[in-house]
Design an enzyme around this catalytic site. Structure first.
Site, mmCIF file in Angstrom:
data_model
loop_
_atom_site.group_PDB
_atom_site.id
_atom_site.type_symbol
_atom_site.label_atom_id
_atom_site.label_comp_id
_atom_site.label_asym_id
_atom_site.label_seq_id
_atom_site.Cartn_x
_atom_site.Cartn_y
_atom_site.Cartn_z
ATOM 1 N N THR A 93 0.865 -1.192 0.000
ATOM 2 C CA THR A 93 0.000 0.000 0.000
ATOM 3 C C THR A 93 0.895 1.232 0.000
ATOM 4 O O THR A 93 1.617 1.476 0.977
ATOM 5 C CB THR A 93 -0.902 0.022 1.255
ATOM 6 O OG1 THR A 93 -1.656 -1.190 1.289
ATOM 7 C CG2 THR A 93 -1.842 1.213 1.214
ATOM 8 N N LYS A 168 -7.372 1.849 -2.914
ATOM 9 C CA LYS A 168 -6.941 1.360 -1.597
ATOM 10 C C LYS A 168 -6.981 2.489 -0.563
ATOM 11 O O LYS A 168 -7.299 2.271 0.607
ATOM 12 C CB LYS A 168 -5.534 0.766 -1.722
ATOM 13 C CG LYS A 168 -4.889 0.329 -0.427
ATOM 14 C CD LYS A 168 -5.489 -0.937 0.170
ATOM 15 C CE LYS A 168 -4.862 -1.203 1.537
ATOM 16 N NZ LYS A 168 -5.232 -2.473 2.107
ATOM 17 N N LYS A 236 0.847 5.065 8.278
ATOM 18 C CA LYS A 236 1.500 5.398 6.996
ATOM 19 C C LYS A 236 0.455 5.564 5.890
ATOM 20 O O LYS A 236 0.489 6.517 5.114
ATOM 21 C CB LYS A 236 2.498 4.263 6.671
ATOM 22 C CG LYS A 236 3.156 4.269 5.320
ATOM 23 C CD LYS A 236 2.523 3.300 4.317
ATOM 24 C CE LYS A 236 2.462 1.852 4.718
ATOM 25 N NZ LYS A 236 1.782 0.990 3.753
HETATM 26 P P1 NAP Z 1 5.185 -6.652 7.550
HETATM 27 O O1 NAP Z 1 4.700 -7.914 8.170
HETATM 28 O O2 NAP Z 1 5.821 -5.622 8.406
HETATM 29 O O3 NAP Z 1 6.190 -7.057 6.350
HETATM 30 C C1 NAP Z 1 6.875 -6.085 5.620
HETATM 31 C C2 NAP Z 1 7.774 -6.770 4.609
HETATM 32 O O4 NAP Z 1 8.430 -5.779 3.820
HETATM 33 C C3 NAP Z 1 8.884 -7.609 5.266
HETATM 34 O O5 NAP Z 1 9.121 -8.744 4.488
HETATM 35 C C4 NAP Z 1 10.070 -6.632 5.212
HETATM 36 O O6 NAP Z 1 11.325 -7.276 5.252
HETATM 37 C C5 NAP Z 1 9.830 -5.995 3.863
HETATM 38 N N1 NAP Z 1 10.525 -4.720 3.721
HETATM 39 C C6 NAP Z 1 10.272 -3.563 4.392
HETATM 40 N N2 NAP Z 1 11.107 -2.592 3.964
HETATM 41 C C7 NAP Z 1 11.880 -3.137 2.999
HETATM 42 C C8 NAP Z 1 12.933 -2.634 2.184
HETATM 43 N N3 NAP Z 1 13.357 -1.364 2.271
HETATM 44 N N4 NAP Z 1 13.500 -3.474 1.290
HETATM 45 C C9 NAP Z 1 13.088 -4.745 1.194
HETATM 46 N N5 NAP Z 1 12.113 -5.296 1.947
HETATM 47 C C10 NAP Z 1 11.516 -4.492 2.850
HETATM 48 O O7 NAP Z 1 3.997 -5.889 6.787
HETATM 49 P P2 NAP Z 1 2.657 -6.500 6.122
HETATM 50 O O8 NAP Z 1 1.553 -6.432 7.129
HETATM 51 O O9 NAP Z 1 2.968 -7.775 5.421
HETATM 52 O O10 NAP Z 1 2.352 -5.328 5.061
HETATM 53 C C11 NAP Z 1 3.045 -5.234 3.822
HETATM 54 C C12 NAP Z 1 2.307 -4.226 2.922
HETATM 55 O O11 NAP Z 1 0.961 -4.666 2.720
HETATM 56 C C13 NAP Z 1 2.209 -2.817 3.537
HETATM 57 O O12 NAP Z 1 2.296 -1.846 2.527
HETATM 58 C C14 NAP Z 1 0.824 -2.823 4.178
HETATM 59 O O13 NAP Z 1 0.306 -1.500 4.310
HETATM 60 C C15 NAP Z 1 0.047 -3.675 3.186
HETATM 61 N N6 NAP Z 1 -1.147 -4.382 3.717
HETATM 62 C C16 NAP Z 1 -1.133 -4.990 4.949
HETATM 63 C C17 NAP Z 1 -2.281 -5.651 5.408
HETATM 64 C C18 NAP Z 1 -2.341 -6.364 6.734
HETATM 65 O O14 NAP Z 1 -3.453 -6.677 7.198
HETATM 66 N N7 NAP Z 1 -1.208 -6.669 7.381
HETATM 67 C C19 NAP Z 1 -3.421 -5.694 4.594
HETATM 68 C C20 NAP Z 1 -3.394 -5.099 3.341
HETATM 69 C C21 NAP Z 1 -2.243 -4.442 2.921
HETATM 70 P P3 NAP Z 1 11.983 -7.746 6.673
HETATM 71 O O15 NAP Z 1 11.471 -9.125 6.909
HETATM 72 O O16 NAP Z 1 13.446 -7.685 6.434
HETATM 73 O O17 NAP Z 1 11.531 -6.752 7.719
#
Ligand code: NAP
Length: 292
Positions: A93, A168, A236
């Site tokens: 997102t 979104k 964010k």
């Molecule tokens: P998360 O569990 O914190 O995972 C984030 C992922 O991104 C991890 O694999 C992290 O790597 C990687 N990452 C972050 N910064 C990076 C960088 N600079 N270079 C390479 N990899 C990087 O977050 P999430 O909940 O899966 O969310 C991911 C995205 O989906 C976000 O944009 C969020 O807003 C969106 N989203 C989330 C949900 C939800 O319910 N959780 C629903 C819809 C959309 P590391 O393992 O090294 O930290």
């Protein structure tokens, strides 16, 4: 389609599992290498040496990383390996502007790009039933459809690059309002001395029922705020909504209120908790349910 996945967090890992189930997953990469090694072993796929190596091995590259700068950084890192015709699908997102910047970088080397943010939470990611909001060329979407269908239950083409992220953003404003309404209602129910488990159960079947109340209501009233969806990530997203609204002259008071509440919770060390931790501002430690 040989597909690679970058960003194996709360959303990315289960999405990658569904691609593997569909027989599409070839390679994975994650910034923290241990996560990639573990998932690759589980799914019997390759761990790419870096994003460029992953891009070189694949016809489609999916990303699900945290924020705007992370998407652009990851795109820069994969570009050296990208072959013409490869489709990059960004499930993170971010802002519509970031999607357009990413698309320009990818198209400059002959690749295709779709912004394809998702909704449905970690539960939807596990079940492969996410709502996928797509921006980009219609023929690129058709090319990528098998990949999107492996992770999504509803795939909607919203327009050019950036339109998926704009959709979104609308979704994230609603999530803020629902979170606020659920917290206020639960605190009110508590003040009335009701059994909140029973309240959630019956209300969820009626007109006020919603995904958040049904999935997070039972845990939040126990004071359990495991993510889920990290509060810092929704913060964010709401900053993105605020910027987009400012550009178009739209009013978003719910966004402003929720940003202020989240800022306070993040300052108190709750940014890594689920967004349902908003209830902390309604339940005081002594059990008093007046908003503090
Ligand atoms: P998360 O569990 O914190 O995972 C984030 C992922 O991104 C991890 O694999 C992290 O790597 C990687 N990452 C972050 N910064 C990076 C960088 N600079 N270079 C390479 N990899 C990087 O977050 P999430 O909940 O899966 O969310 C991911 C995205 O989906 C976000 O944009 C969020 O807003 C969106 N989203 C989330 C949900 C939800 O319910 N959780 C629903 C819809 C959309 P590391 O393992 O090294 O930290």
């Amino acid at each position: 389609m040989r597909t690679g996945f970058i960003g194996l967090g709360a959303m990315g890992a289960p999405m990658a599992r569904n691609l593997a189930r569909a027989g599409l997953l070839t390679a994975v990469w994650n910034r923290t290498p241990a996560k990639a090694a573990e998932l690759a072993k589980e799914l019997d796929v390759t761990v790419a040496a870096d994003p460029a190596d992953l891009a070189h091995r694949c016809d489609a590259v999916c990303l699900c990383v945290s924020a705007d700068a992370d998407v652009l950084e990851t795109i820069d890192a994969l570009l050296p390996g990208l072959r013409p015709g490869t489709v990059v699908i960004d499930h993170s997102t971010v802002s519509s502007e970031t999607a357009r910047l990413a698309a320009a970088k990818i198209r400059a080397v002959g690749g295709d790009f779709l912004d394809a943010p998702v909704s449905g939470g970690v539960e939807g990611a596990r079940a492969g039933t996410l709502a996928v909001m797509v921006g980009g060329e219609a023929n690129t979407l058709e090319k990528a459809r098998p990949v999107l269908e492996a992770v999504g239950g509803r795939i909607a083409h919203m327009g050019d690059v950036g339109a998926g992220q704009a959709t979104k953003a609308v979704n994230q404003v609603l999530c803020a309002g629902i979170n606020q309404a659920v917290c206020e209602a639960l605190a009110f129910g508590r003040a009335l001395g009701l059994n909140l488990d029973k309240v959630i159960d019956v209300i969820s079947k009626g007109a006020a029922g919603n995904w958040f109340l049904e999935k997070r209501g039972p845990t939040m009233i126990q004071g359990s705020f495991e993510p889920g969806f990290k509060l810092s990530l929704h913060h964010k997203d709401l900053q993105i909504c605020r910027e987009m609204a400012r550009h178009r002259g739209a009013e978003v008071p719910l966004v402003e209120k929720t940003l202020a509440d989240y800022r306070r919770l993040m300052a108190e060390g709750h940014g890594e908790e689920d967004i349902s931790a908003l209830l902390r501002l309604w339940y005081q430690p002594d059990g008093n349910c007046q908003k503090n």
